[in-house]
Design an enzyme around this catalytic site. Sequence first.
Site, short mmCIF file in Angstrom:
data_model
loop_
_atom_site.label_atom_id
_atom_site.label_comp_id
_atom_site.label_asym_id
_atom_site.label_seq_id
_atom_site.Cartn_x
_atom_site.Cartn_y
_atom_site.Cartn_z
N GLY A 479 122.62 44.26 75.07
CA GLY A 479 123.64 43.26 75.39
C GLY A 479 125.04 43.77 75.14
O GLY A 479 126.01 43.17 75.57
N ASN A 644 135.40 49.84 77.41
CA ASN A 644 135.45 48.75 78.38
C ASN A 644 135.90 47.47 77.66
O ASN A 644 135.13 46.83 76.96
CB ASN A 644 134.07 48.55 79.01
CG ASN A 644 134.09 47.45 80.07
OD1 ASN A 644 134.73 46.41 79.89
ND2 ASN A 644 133.40 47.68 81.17
N LYS A 714 135.06 54.43 67.82
CA LYS A 714 134.54 54.04 66.51
C LYS A 714 133.32 53.13 66.60
O LYS A 714 132.29 53.40 66.02
CB LYS A 714 135.64 53.39 65.69
CG LYS A 714 136.65 54.40 65.13
CD LYS A 714 137.67 53.73 64.24
CE LYS A 714 138.54 54.76 63.54
NZ LYS A 714 139.62 54.11 62.78
N GLY A 715 133.39 52.07 67.31
CA GLY A 715 132.24 51.15 67.34
C GLY A 715 132.68 49.74 67.03
O GLY A 715 133.53 49.51 66.17
N GLY A 717 130.29 46.76 67.42
CA GLY A 717 129.21 45.77 67.44
C GLY A 717 129.08 44.93 66.20
O GLY A 717 128.58 43.81 66.26
N GLU A 718 129.47 45.45 65.07
CA GLU A 718 129.20 44.73 63.83
C GLU A 718 130.45 44.27 63.09
O GLU A 718 130.40 43.36 62.28
CB GLU A 718 128.33 45.62 62.92
CG GLU A 718 126.95 45.81 63.52
CD GLU A 718 126.17 46.97 62.92
OE1 GLU A 718 125.37 46.71 62.02
OE2 GLU A 718 126.36 48.12 63.36
#
Lengths: 756, 170
Positions: A479, A644, A714-715, A717-718
């Site tokens: 997702g 994105n 880096k990221g 999602g959390e």
Amino acid sequence: MTSEISLSTVPAHTRHGSNIGQPLTRRDGVLKVTGAATYAADNHPEGMLFAVMATSSIARGRVVALDVDAAKAHPGVVDVMTPAHKPELAMDPDAKTNPFMFRLDLLQNDLVRYAHQPIAVVVARSLEAATEGAALLAPRYEEEPARVGLDADESFEPAAIGIGSPARIERGDVEAALARAEHRLEATYETPAQYHNAMEPHAIVAAWDGDTLSIDTPSQGLAMAQGRLAGLFGIAPENIHIRSPFLGGGFGSKGLVSGPQVLGIMAAKLVGRPVKLVLRRDQMYGPVGHRPPTRQTLRLGFDGEGKLSALHHHAKTVSSTFDDFFEPAADISHTLYAAPAILTSHEAVRADIGTPLFMRAPGEATGSIALEGAIDEAAFACGMDPLAFRLKNYAEVEPISGKPFSSKALRECYRQGAERFGWSRRTIEPRKMRDENGYLVGWGMGTATFPALMFQAEARAVLRRDGSGVMETGAHDMGQGAWTALAQIAADALGLDLDRTEFRAGTSDLPDAGIAGGSAHTATAGMAIHNAGADVVAKLAALATGDERSPLFGAGNAGVVAREGRLHRRDDESRSEGYGDILARAGLAQIEGKGSAAPDPSVQETYAMHAHGAVFAEVKVDPDLGQVRATRLVGAFAAGRVINPRMVRSQFYGGMIWGISFALHEHAVMDRRSGRILNADLAEYHIPVNADVPSLDALMIEEHDPHVNALGIKGVGEIGITGSAGAVANAVWHATGVRVRHFPIGLDDLLVPAAA
Amino acid sequence: MTFSISLTVNGVRRDVELDNPRVTLLDLLRERLQLTGTKKGCDRGQCGACTVLVDGRRINSCLALALSHDGADIRTIEGVAEGGHLHPVQEAFIAHDALQCGFCTPGQIMSAIGLIQEGQTDGDPERVREGMSGNLCRCSAYAGITEAVLDAQKKLAEAGGTDAGRRDAA
Ligand code: FES
Ligand code: FES
């Protein structure tokens, strides 16, 4: 970063082109809005049977009787798998050969070690018959008293927390610093057990063909799943083919193969037919992991101006009686606030529960709500604005290690977030703001943080004579948007338009993309893709620049630029050649490259690498009923390069809503007598619904990080859940003057007058 | 004993023999008619993933017995796009990124179409949020979902009437 390429022999090329950074809509969007996206349980191979698990209704003891005859006599039932009747495994499900291997309940004996543990599997020709057969088993138990909760037993200090982190870390002398501090504050926060509850229940469709296994099942880690199953069934990993094109949410619960998924494969083996096994919602409250409860004590020392001198974060947590996962809740205090003396410590007890596991921001989420609450309390004790207090203790280097940050735009997050929110109009005193309807209004904030991790991954790239390209890596889309974001990276890596780039992912026969966890998937798989693209473009460039018939001949060290399917001389862009022409002249149908990604130990040695953010929350509280609504959240996040923005914003929103949920909605309620969860369903286990989430804003703060990886990712999602949970809880205090230190905050907590 | 029913699913008449009276409408669609677009998130009316339209009204198909829908007109996610054209609600879901994992999405879209047909929201975001609150989304795509419903509703109204059910292929 691209070790495969040596610049002296191979011309460099430019990437980060026209695809990365574009807010494209989801490439899998049409499949998902038309019902055509195929999730595991949507598969229906020829001859398939249905398997339904029977699960334990006690938390501890033994199964002494199962009415297998009654189940078997039921029309449509084909077989009943029990400890006495099941295929042999090649490996003991209780064996553990690495820290990522967790013990599974695969009917190895009659013991029950937690409620909802699988105790039998009924296979039938229809779902209804299997369900009815499972009900006919009518198990009888020898029950022992369940050990429940944070005080279940004597506590101990775990040998390691999370995956291999030390339970206790100290920098400076915290006790001495606390003794000397002008002000001391001690506060104990409790967080409840939470369950991932992805909307898609764990499901598997398994089919054996001799020694070859074909399965459809959601997986956040295809290669690890393949390895685990190979060990359990004693077959070669390459004989296992896993398809996981779409996960209906994972949040950590599909990172490792769970027991029920393996039971589906065993059932297929037992009956010699393809089998589908789908968990019932209540069966997800046990064998597929959860976030364990914590009790955290924060001890802070600070001076009258709000400067921290000491920070002790102690966390007690719970694991199962038979395996080790210890939520690393206190470790959040390593990175955020610049106390000269910091101690983080953990203790644990064992209880009769399924083994807890990684759940979205494991450790960070639990730790953050406690730390941000304590910081808020300290700010108020100094009469300071909570943002001013945080800025006063802003960490210029990572407090626990003294390392510089690879990048840290947190100040900018604070500034822009506060401005967007209107934070400067906040009162210091609680219970001073009301809206036009008389509701109490509260504003709170929290700092968000999450480590910038990298795992290992590989990718394969192909450029074809027709001018198209292929990028392959076994990436997972649960997702977060991997089908889109990784394809964007792939297109740029290949120097192609997105519609000339075929991106293949989601199956186990592709190169290992690592695990979709730790918010590291885009960085990890993305870097493998980036490097595979560099490799294949370099090979293509070598063909051209060494061929005197090419306009690129002799480009040598000046290099070439790959763009829109052509290579251009860097020093003279008018000289270029299309990929297809280069391959045609060389007589090649296609050319292949490979790339890999891995964390760089020297960079890890030198820098502390984290994403950061600031979250500001408004809540409104009914002064008579105590009912709370989170009315407005603004988050500002700096997480390196954004691939994105449309999908990143969705990730931030999702995390922020999980933060609201942590503070106000979700918890598993355990019956202390039976050790059973009382609300193991989606009606009583509350997660936010649309009406709970009126207004969200997520700002993406510019951040260029040259160290984390070549793409600067880096990221995302959390990180959204950290900071947000504390911000909402702090806003509730600001609205009411009542400091609630356990979660979720309920209206019953707020019906007392403001604490004196 | 078997039971015969016939229903219309996405405009196609289906005659079904059921060997078990307990088959839900959801399991009939998914396991016997191979229409797996409709999802099962809880099987007890608590999540909305299984939302379909029955005679134009949105229902949780996991709570409906197939047998009691003899003669009904059922619309599922597979029957929403027509002639290769997405329905405005589907288009809006993509444009507003009203989905992440996509598992709740078929239910959300059917619910949104039902909600727009009910004509009770008046373009008010609060009423849309309330009206969509029977459909859980653990990925928490709620902001996009609300935007998408409002957007689609507006487009449908502009295109004439609130017949959200269909969009001409022209
Ligand atoms: S599956 Fe029907 S409401 Fe959840
Ligand atoms: S998009 Fe994943 S549950 Fe809604």
